[in-house]
Enzyme design. Structure first.
Site, PDB file in Angstrom:
ATOM      1  N   GLY A   1      -9.509  11.823   2.508  1.00 53.85           N
ATOM      2  CA  GLY A   1      -9.294  12.547   1.268  1.00 53.85           C
ATOM      3  C   GLY A   1      -8.333  11.849   0.341  1.00 53.85           C
TER       4      GLY A   1
ATOM      5  N   ARG B   1      -0.249  -3.269  -8.172  1.00 56.86           N
ATOM      6  CA  ARG B   1      -1.409  -2.984  -9.012  1.00 56.86           C
ATOM      7  C   ARG B   1      -2.030  -1.647  -8.627  1.00 56.86           C
ATOM      8  NH1 ARG B   1      -7.262  -5.941  -8.717  1.00 56.86           N
ATOM      9  NH2 ARG B   1      -8.215  -4.868 -10.494  1.00 56.86           N
TER      10      ARG B   1
ATOM     11  N   ASN C   1      -6.829   2.897  -9.018  1.00 57.33           N
ATOM     12  CA  ASN C   1      -7.358   4.131  -9.576  1.00 57.33           C
ATOM     13  C   ASN C   1      -6.198   5.097  -9.838  1.00 57.33           C
ATOM     14  OD1 ASN C   1      -8.503   6.921  -9.626  1.00 57.33           O
ATOM     15  ND2 ASN C   1     -10.426   5.830  -9.324  1.00 57.33           N
ATOM     16  N   PRO C   2      -5.741   5.217 -11.075  1.00 53.44           N
ATOM     17  CA  PRO C   2      -4.574   6.063 -11.362  1.00 53.44           C
ATOM     18  C   PRO C   2      -4.748   7.516 -10.932  1.00 53.44           C
ATOM     19  CG  PRO C   2      -5.083   4.654 -13.244  1.00 53.44           C
ATOM     20  CD  PRO C   2      -6.222   4.512 -12.277  1.00 53.44           C
TER      21      PRO C   2
ATOM     22  N   THR D   1      -6.475   8.857  -8.309  1.00 55.06           N
ATOM     23  CA  THR D   1      -6.262   9.073  -6.880  1.00 55.06           C
ATOM     24  C   THR D   1      -4.830   8.715  -6.474  1.00 55.06           C
ATOM     25  OG1 THR D   1      -7.136   6.857  -6.380  1.00 55.06           O
ATOM     26  CG2 THR D   1      -8.689   8.685  -6.334  1.00 55.06           C
TER      27      THR D   1
ATOM     28  N   GLN E   1      -2.022  11.091  -4.621  1.00 58.16           N
ATOM     29  CA  GLN E   1      -1.272  10.731  -3.426  1.00 58.16           C
ATOM     30  C   GLN E   1       0.235  10.971  -3.612  1.00 58.16           C
ATOM     31  OE1 GLN E   1      -2.469   8.723  -0.117  1.00 58.16           O
ATOM     32  NE2 GLN E   1      -3.461  10.608  -0.776  1.00 58.16           N
TER      33      GLN E   1
ATOM     34  N   GLY F   1       0.545   6.087  -0.067  1.00 59.42           N
ATOM     35  CA  GLY F   1       0.290   7.328   0.652  1.00 59.42           C
ATOM     36  C   GLY F   1       1.515   8.052   1.142  1.00 59.42           C
ATOM     37  N   GLU F   2       2.582   7.327   1.480  1.00 60.46           N
ATOM     38  CA  GLU F   2       3.724   7.961   2.127  1.00 60.46           C
ATOM     39  C   GLU F   2       5.021   7.881   1.338  1.00 60.46           C
ATOM     40  OE1 GLU F   2       3.125   7.034   6.715  1.00 60.46           O
ATOM     41  OE2 GLU F   2       2.105   5.569   5.442  1.00 60.46           O
TER      42      GLU F   2
END
Length: 475
Positions: free
Chosen positions: A199, A361, A364-365, A367, A371, A437-438
């Site tokens: 996801g 870089r 995809n701004p 997504t 995150q 992601g984190e």
């Protein structure tokens, strides 16, 4: 500081602060960080919480220690920023205590101890736009209006208001990965790499990377993943999947284009004949001569004349060992938090979070921003909600369901803003991509804890922060 009856624990001290009354910029610190982690009596897993002190804040002396405590429980394991989340929480609270001792603004204190190179190793950073994160986040949040002393602000309902901040950091892992790219006779393409998308939007970003490498619009590219028979896309975790599988797709696409180019430049009937690979660019489904943009040919035409249905490119990639040895590679950010606290009941609300992040870089701004939101929400959950309670008699978790293990809902995080700070990195990998992601978790926990101090004057010593820890100071 994700507590299971108080374990693991983290002790983080900021000491050795030199403070000159006329020159706050001389404030410097040394760090001693000691972490105790729980593990089982039959296995071993230590959360590397103290390591969070290694990449942040310039210091002439850093001492990092870990100790394991064996318990009759199940073996713990990594969970979303393992070590960095808990370690950064304690570190950022300690930084706030240090700024208070100096009488400085929290942001000014962090800037005074800004690390130009990695403190733990002395290596230069592959890129570091943390100053820009501080500046953009502070501006958007309105940080300049923050009073220095605690308990100075209230909202229209009479609730105590506090503002806090924390620095966010997360390493940029890179896993070995493989990919395959196929250019078809009709001008479309197929790109393939194994991996999971839980996801986070990895498949969207990976399809974009592959399409770009092939010089095609994403609508012309079929992307396949999630099947174990495909080329190994590396680990889908650790904030490293997009960079790892993305580099493999990037190089597989270039390999396919190189094969197609060889067909064209060696074919006397092609307008590209004799150009050589160095003189060719792939764009919009065509190969163009770099020295003459008017001389070009479609992929489909090249394959048709060669009598081929497709060309295939493959790649197996890993991080450049020389770059890994020469540079410290991290994503960075700054999180600013506002809390309101009921002075009678002690109820805490995280009413506003603003995070500014630099992660190389951005493919995809949409997504990526999602995150960051998820990370900051999880940080708020860490600070105010989540706690696993262990039965001391049996070692079992007592609240192993979502009725009793508390997580935030929409009402708990009413205002979120994530700022994407531009950053270029020529060393982290060929596509310049880091992980997102984190990192949103790190920084957020400490920012909320520091905002609670600013509202109440109470320093946080454990998470989640409990109402009963605030009531004595509020009464």
């Amino acid at each position: 500081m994700r507590n299971v009856e108080g374990i693991p624990k983290l002790v983080c001290g900021a000491s050795g602060i030199a403070h000159h009354a006329q020159d706050f910029a001389t404030a410097r610190l040394s760090k001693s960080v000691y972490a105790i982690s729980a593990t089982s009596s039959f296995d071993e897993f230590l959360e590397p919480a103290a390591n969070a002190a290694l990449p942040l804040y310039a210091s002439p002396a850093i001492l990092v220690e870990h100790e394991g405590l064996r318990l009759d429980t199940g073996t713990p394991g990594p969970m979303r920023a393992p070590g960095e989340a808990s370690g950064s929480a304690a570190l950022e609270v300690a930084m706030d205590e240090a700024y208070e001792a100096c009488g400085m603004d929290p942001l000014a204190f962090r800037m005074a101890n800004y690390a130009e190179t990695e403190p733990g190793s002395g290596r230069p950073f592959s890129s570091k736009a943390l100053r820009d994160c501080y500046a953009e986040g502070a501006k958007r949040f309105g940080w300049s209006k923050r009073p220095l002393q605690p308990r100075q602000m209230r909202d229209k309902n009479g609730f105590l208001v506090g503002w806090g901040m924390g620095t966010a950091v997360f390493p940029c892992p890179h896993f070995p990965a493989s990919a395959r790219a196929t250019l078809r006779a009709d001008g479309s393409a197929l790109i393939e790499t194994a991996g999971a998308d839980m996801g986070q939007g990895a498949w969207t970003a990976l399809a974009q990377i592959g399409a770009e490498a092939l010089g095609l619009d994403p609508a012309q590219v079929e992307f396949r993943s999630g099947i174990s028979t495909l080329p190994d896309g590396g680990i889908a975790g650790g904030s490293g999947h997009t960079a790892s599988a993305g580099q493999a797709l990037h190089e597989a696409g270039h390999d396919a284009i190189a094969t197609l180019t060889a067909l064209a430049v060696n074919d006397p009937e092609s307008p590209l004949y004799g150009a050589g690979n160095i003189g060719i660019a792939a764009r919009n489904g065509r190969l163009h001569r770099r020295d003459d943009e008017g001389r070009s040919e479609t992929y489909a035409a090249i394959l048709a004349r060669a009598g081929m249905r497709e060309v295939v490119g493959t790649a197996k990639t890993a991080r450049d060992p020389a770059a890994a040895a020469a540079y410290a590679m991290y994503s960075h950010g700054a999180v600013f938090a506002e809390v309101t606290i009921d002075p009678d009941l002690g109820q805490i609300r995280a009413t506003r979070l603003v995070g500014a992040f630099a992660a190389g870089r951005i493919i995809n701004p949409l997504t990526v921003r999602s995150q960051y939101y998820g990370g900051m929400i999880w940080g708020a959950s860490f600070a105010l909600h989540e706690e696993a309670v262990t039965d001391r008699r049996t070692g079992r978790i007592m609240n192993a369901d979502l009725a009793e293990y508390h997580v935030p809902v929409n009402a708990d995080v009413p205002s979120l803003e994530a700022i994407l700070v531009p950053e270029e990195d020529a060393f982290v990998n060929p596509i310049g991509v880091k992980g997102v992601g984190e990192i949103g978790i790190t920084g957020t926990v400490g920012a909320i804890a520091n905002a609670i101090w600013h509202a109440t004057g109470v320093r946080v010593r454990r998470f989640p922060v409990r109402i009963e820890e605030l009531l004595p100071a509020l009464g």
